[in-house]
Every structure is written in structure tokens, then in C-alpha cells.
Design a protein around this motif. Structure first.
Motif, PDB file in Angstrom:
ATOM      1  N   HIS A   1       0.342   9.705   0.093  1.00  0.00           N
ATOM      2  CA  HIS A   1       0.667   8.629  -0.518  1.00  0.00           C
ATOM      3  C   HIS A   1       1.237   7.425   0.249  1.00  0.00           C
ATOM      4  CE1 HIS A   1       0.467  11.080  -4.354  1.00  0.00           C
ATOM      5  NE2 HIS A   1      -0.773  10.635  -4.142  1.00  0.00           N
ATOM      6  N   HIS A   2       2.183   8.159   1.207  1.00  0.00           N
ATOM      7  CA  HIS A   2       2.792   7.161   2.020  1.00  0.00           C
ATOM      8  C   HIS A   2       1.729   6.475   2.987  1.00  0.00           C
ATOM      9  CE1 HIS A   2       5.791   6.042   5.040  1.00  0.00           C
ATOM     10  NE2 HIS A   2       5.075   6.532   6.057  1.00  0.00           N
TER      11      HIS A   2
ATOM     12  N   ARG B   1      -0.187   3.823   0.803  1.00  0.00           N
ATOM     13  CA  ARG B   1       0.380   2.882   0.614  1.00  0.00           C
ATOM     14  C   ARG B   1       0.530   1.642   1.833  1.00  0.00           C
ATOM     15  NH1 ARG B   1       4.015   6.275  -2.450  1.00  0.00           N
ATOM     16  NH2 ARG B   1       5.420   6.492  -0.454  1.00  0.00           N
ATOM     17  N   ARG B   2       0.940   2.164   2.952  1.00  0.00           N
ATOM     18  CA  ARG B   2       1.226   1.412   4.171  1.00  0.00           C
ATOM     19  C   ARG B   2      -0.309   0.877   4.426  1.00  0.00           C
ATOM     20  NH1 ARG B   2       5.666   3.568   8.193  1.00  0.00           N
ATOM     21  NH2 ARG B   2       7.474   3.110   7.098  1.00  0.00           N
TER      22      ARG B   2
ATOM     23  N   ASP C   1       1.161   4.470  10.559  1.00  0.00           N
ATOM     24  CA  ASP C   1       2.769   4.531  10.393  1.00  0.00           C
ATOM     25  C   ASP C   1       3.175   3.699  11.236  1.00  0.00           C
ATOM     26  OD1 ASP C   1       4.452   5.755   8.761  1.00  0.00           O
ATOM     27  OD2 ASP C   1       5.003   7.376  10.214  1.00  0.00           O
TER      28      ASP C   1
END
Length: 566
Positions: free
Chosen positions: A6-7, A10-11, A323
Motif C-alpha cells: 500500500h505504501h 500510494r507513492r 520509493d
């Protein structure tokens, strides 16, 4: 793992979404729609080719020549039409990718260069290698985003197209395939996914650090050569490479486990479909060609439902890149909030003259007070000379006047940015022609060649243009000019721009007394008021006041006529 996914998602959305809502959205959406149509065409041709493969195999097994040659002719016709479809698909996809990269690069550059973000990020070290993130990570992001998007869409289309074929031949194969794909995907994500993403993220950083160490050697080659610093520089560069090497060994070990699983998982699919339907072929329920067609459909459907298994290595690198780019974007967006929530700030106000009102200057993190409660006014035509021991805050005060540092208290009144210029000890030589050096930063300004030649004479560089091939000669000026010549060229910019104030931070340190006084006389003949950091007594006559910084936060203001260097 779900939190990590999910991280990443989202990014990805934060970075990708603005382009598809931007002024280029219709072009982008049109190219994407065309790429999807071509992808549909690819899948359609794959189905037809798989069908014809089974057909001519059955014809061979039945020794039916007419049936065989009919199938071959149909295959050739399909290939003739399919080849342009495949070629144009990659052309359209990559065209969309380069347009997306151009837009995203421009967006990041605007944010990076806005409000001196580049300066603050470089000073704080909050983000490593921003240059690589803009040049390489954005390129990888746009290319891999489209690559994996098309793989996902292709997988869905392929799943729909071939599942019906496989279901019509053997339902047992469909049931087995679903279980096999779910198990393979679960093992790949849980066992290998998180580890590979973390190691790939670290590898990108290690490689960037090694590249940066080599860039530093190139940029500071002369200083290293003078100091005979080859051995420590080599040691440091090798240390950076060793860190990349060690991390890559970790990556190889992780990828070895993934490859063992992937190849075992893949090779089993060669045997298992045939084993499941073997009894039907042997009993005569299925033709040999139908069995071949079933194997092809099984491989196609498995490739669609096991897309994560097949591309985990690339997905892990993609996630690591997201990331890095996401962190960069978040840091740029958070700067305004951090500045607002930080400690005390020096206020800024626009005015016709330069004045510091009860200014207390601190280092950017508020760790140390450099100057306390300073009040001084610099009226037009009444220059200020700043003196003091090294480390006493002289250059820091110029940074505060320029708005680069604002940690502390008090207020600075200054003219607008177009009315002030700053010359550091090491001049900045831009990429471009000699004309560009003189006009920087307003390179669009129209100035005649005659005026530029006269300007070079005023700073005692009368033969510079002729020596290097004219005003439009493009060279690496930081390398072909001495520091003294660079300082005179930077002074020429001030004489041309005629700002109301100029901040000079040891800007003539590499010049002899004659050249230095000549430049200040030229400056005195204009309406520009100097604020100089210097330790040379010969420059006192060009200033009305002397601000002495004692180094302990205190200060003293003198008349220039009365001041004597200790």
C-alpha cells in the motif's frame, strides 16, 4: 507485506497521477488508448497463431497435406498482418514514455529549483543524489510504469482470451492452473518480495554514491593533483564501490533463491499439462493438435495469472525506484511545512535601501548563534566592509542578506532580487558561450558586441574574446580561465547589470592590488553600492563603514576612515 504494498501504491499514485490530469492529458490518454488497442491486436493474433499451431500439428499427425498447407498459408497471412501491429505497439508505448518523462522531469526540476530548494537540500543532506533521482529514477519510473502497466493489461486480455480455449479443451487444467498460480504468487511475494525491494533500494543508493565519488574526482582534479591526493581518493572511491559490491552480493543471493523457485515453477509447466491430459490423448478423446493447443493456452493463461512470479525481480527494482522518487517528492513538498514549524526566523521586507534591524543570526538548524542583535543601515553610495576572523560569520551574514539563511530573529530590509547581486570567492561559470558568461543570469538581454568588448576592457580582459574565438565560443570556462580571470569576468557581470547593491565575498582574493583597485574604481563610477567581505586595507577607501565581527556573536561598527587592521 500488505502495508509495504500500500505504501508503494500510494507513492506511485502521487507521482503518476498529475501527468494524466495535466495539460497533456488528452495526448497521453490518446497514446495509451492506442497502445491498448495494439495490445488487444497482439493478443488476438496470439490466439489465432496458437489455434493454427494446433491445426497444422493435427494435420501432420493425420497426414492430411491439404489441411496442413491451408493452415500454413493462414499462419503466414496472420504473421504478415501481426508484424506491424507488434512494431507500432512498442513505438507508441515508448513515445508515450518519453513524453511522460519530459513532463515529469520538468515538474521535478521546477520544484527542485523553486524557492532555493536545491540549496537547502544540498546544505542539509536530507536527500542523497538528487541529480540521479531526476535524471535516472524518473526515466526508469516512466519506462517501467508503462512496461508493467502493459504487462498487467496484457495479462488480463490474455487471461480472457485463452481461458475460454483452455476450458473448452480441459476443465481439469483450468482448476489445476488456478491453484498452481495462487500458490506460486503467494510464495514469491511473501518469501522474496520484501527482501528484494529493500536490497534494490540500497543498491541504487550505493551505486549513486560511487558515481558521485568519481564526479568529485573529476571536478576537483587540480586540487587533488596539487595535494598528491590520489591514494586517499582511490581509497575512498574503492570504499564506495566495495559497499555497492557487498550489497550486490546480497542481491545476487536473494535473486538466486528467486531464480531457483521461478525456473522450477516454470519448468514444471512443461510436464504437468501433458500429464493431466495424457489419458485423453492416449484414449483418442483429444487429437494431438488439440493437446498442443491446450499446452499453448495453459502457458498463456499461466503467464497471465502468474505475472508477479515471472516479474518479481523487475518489480522489486521498480518498487525501490518508486520509493526513492517518492521520498524526493515528499521532501520537496514538506519543505514549506518544515520551514513554518521551525524555530525563529529573520523577517524580510522590501525597501529602497539595505538595512539590518536587530538581527540575530543562527546556523540553519539553530545550533549556534553567529551574530547577536545587529543593526546597521547601508545607504546608497555608502559601502560597507565586513571584517573579522575566519569563522566569525562574515559569509554567513551575506547569506542572510541574500535570503539563503533566515534562522534567528530581527528583520532585514533589502531591494528586490533584480537590484542585488552576489559574487562569491569562487565565481560560477555557466555552461555556454563567453557572451552567456557576461550576461548571466539574464542571458536573454540584448547587448551589442561592441559594448561587451568594452566591458572586457574595463575589467582588464581586453584580449579574452579574441584569444578564445569570439564572444560565441563555447568552452569549459571554469577550466580554461584562471581564478583571477574568472573573478574579473564575474565583476564584468556586475558592471553590466548595474544593480543597486552588490555583495562581494572575497570576490577579488585572487587578484593583485592593481587589478583589485581597478575593478573597485570601475564599480565606484556606477550607482552600485558594495558590501564587501575582505581583509585588504587597500579597499577601505571604497567603503564608508566597517562592520567588525568579533567571532563571539558581538560586533562593532566603525567609520572606514578611522579603521585600522590589527
Amino acid at each position: 507485506m500488505s502495508g509495504g504494498k500500500h505504501h508503494v501504491f500510494r507513492r506511485f499514485a502521487v507521482i503518476a497521477k498529475p501527468y494524466w490530469l495535466s495539460e497533456e492529458k488528452w495526448k497521453a490518454r490518446g497514446l495509451l488508448a492506442l497502445a491498448v488497442l495494439l495490445l488487444l491486436g497482439q493478443t488476438g493474433f496470439n490466439v489465432l497463431l496458437n489455434e493454427q499451431t494446433g491445426e497444422f500439428t493435427s494435420a501432420l499427425a493425420a497426414k492430411d497435406a491439404d489441411r496442413f498447407w491451408l493452415s500454413i498459408r493462414q499462419c503466414v497471412a496472420i504473421v504478415v498482418v501481426a508484424v506491424p501491429i507488434y512494431a507500432f505497439y512498442y513505438y507508441v508505448r515508448d513515445t508515450l514514455g518519453i513524453h511522460w518523462r519530459r513532463w515529469l522531469t520538468s515538474r521535478f526540476l521546477d520544484r527542485y529549483l523553486a524557492d532555493r530548494a536545491y540549496y537547502e537540500l544540498n546544505a542539509s543532506g536530507a536527500i542523497d543524489n538528487p541529480d540521479q533521482r531526476i535524471s535516472e529514477d524518473i526515466n526508469a519510473f516512466t519506462q517501467q510504469s508503462l512496461y508493467f502497466l502493459m504487462i498487467a493489461l496484457g495479462a488480463v486480455i490474455q487471461l480472457i482470451a485463452f481461458t475460454g480455449v483452455l476450458w473448452s479443451i480441459s476443465r481439469e487444467l483450468v482448476y489445476f492452473l488456478v491453484i498452481y498460480a495462487i500458490a506460486g504468487t503467494f510464495i514469491t511475494v511473501v518469501v522474496f518480495g520484501r527482501v528484494l525491494i529493500g536490497i534494490n533500494f540500497l543498491q541504487l543508493r550505493r551505486e549513486a554514491d560511487f558515481r558521485f565519488s568519481l564526479v568529485r574526482i573529476r571536478e576537483h582534479a587540480e586540487a587533488i593533483a596539487f595535494h598528491r591526493g590520489e591514494e586517499p581518493e582511490s581509497f575512498q572511491a574503492k570504499q564506495f564501490f566495495q559497499a555497492a559490491f557487498i550489497n550486490f552480493r546480497r542481491l545476487l543471493r536473494a535473486q538466486l533463491g528467486l531464480n531457483l523457485f521461478q525456473y522450477g515453477y516454470s519448468f514444471l509447466t512443461i510436464v504437468l499439462p501433458s500429464a493431466i491430459i495424457a489419458s485423453q490423448v492416449i484414449s483418442g478423446e483429444l487429437e494431438v493438435g488439440r493437446a498442443v493447443q491446450a499446452a499453448g493456452a495453459f502457458t498463456a493463461v499461466l503467464g497471465a495469472v502468474a505475472v508477479i512470479v515471472d516479474h518479481m525481480e523487475g518489480l522489486s527494482r521498480f518498487a525501490a525506484g518508486i520509493d526513492r522518487l517518492g521520498t524526493f517528492s515528499k521532501t520537496l513538498a514538506a519543505r514549506a511545512v518544515e520551514r513554518r514549524d521551525a524555530g525563529g526566523r529573520i523577517e524580510s521586507a522590501w525597501g529602497a535601501h539595505l538595512a539590518l534591524e536587530q538581527v540575530t543570526l543562527q546556523t540553519p538548524g539553530h545550533e549556534r548563534t553567529l551574530i547577536g542583535d545587529l543593526s546597521v543601515s547601508v545607504e546608497p553610495g555608502q559601502g560597507l566592509m565586513i571584517v573579522g576572523d575566519s569563522g566569525g560569520g562574515k559569509s554567513s551574514l551575506l547569506r542572510a542578506i541574500g535570503g539563503l539563511w533566515d534562522a534567528g530573529a530581527g528583520r532585514i530590509v533589502r531591494p528586490g532580487p533584480e537590484e542585488m547581486m552576489f559574487l562569491p570567492q569562487q565565481p560560477y561559470m555557466v555552461l555556454g558561450s563567453l557572451r552567456s558568461q557576461l550576461l548571466y543570469p539574464d542571458r536573454a538581454r540584448q547587448v551589442s558586441d561592441e559594448e561587451l568588448y568594452r566591458l572586457l576592457e574595463r575589467v582588464n580582459l581586453p584580449d579574452l574574446a579574441q584569444h578564445f574565438g569570439g564572444l560565441d565560443a563555447e568552452l569549459d570556462w571554469a577550466k580554461v580561465l584562471s581564478i583571477g580571470e574568472q573573478q574579473r569576468l564575474a565583476f564584468a557581470r556586475v558592471l553590466l547589470a548595474r544593480p543597486r547593491y552588490v555583495m562581494l565575498d572575497e570576490a577579488t582574493s585572487a587578484l593583485d592590488v592593481g587589478n583589485e583597485e581597478g575593478l573597485y574604481r570601475e564599480l565606484a563610477a556606477t550607482s552600485t553600492t558594495p558590501v564587501s567581505v575582505s581583509h585588504r586595507p587597500a579597499l577601505l577607501k571604497f567603503h564608508r563603514q566597517v562592520l567588525e565581527l568579533t567571532g563571539d556573536g558581538n560586533w562593532r561598527l566603525h567609520r572606514a576612515d578611522d579603521y585600522r587592521f590589527g
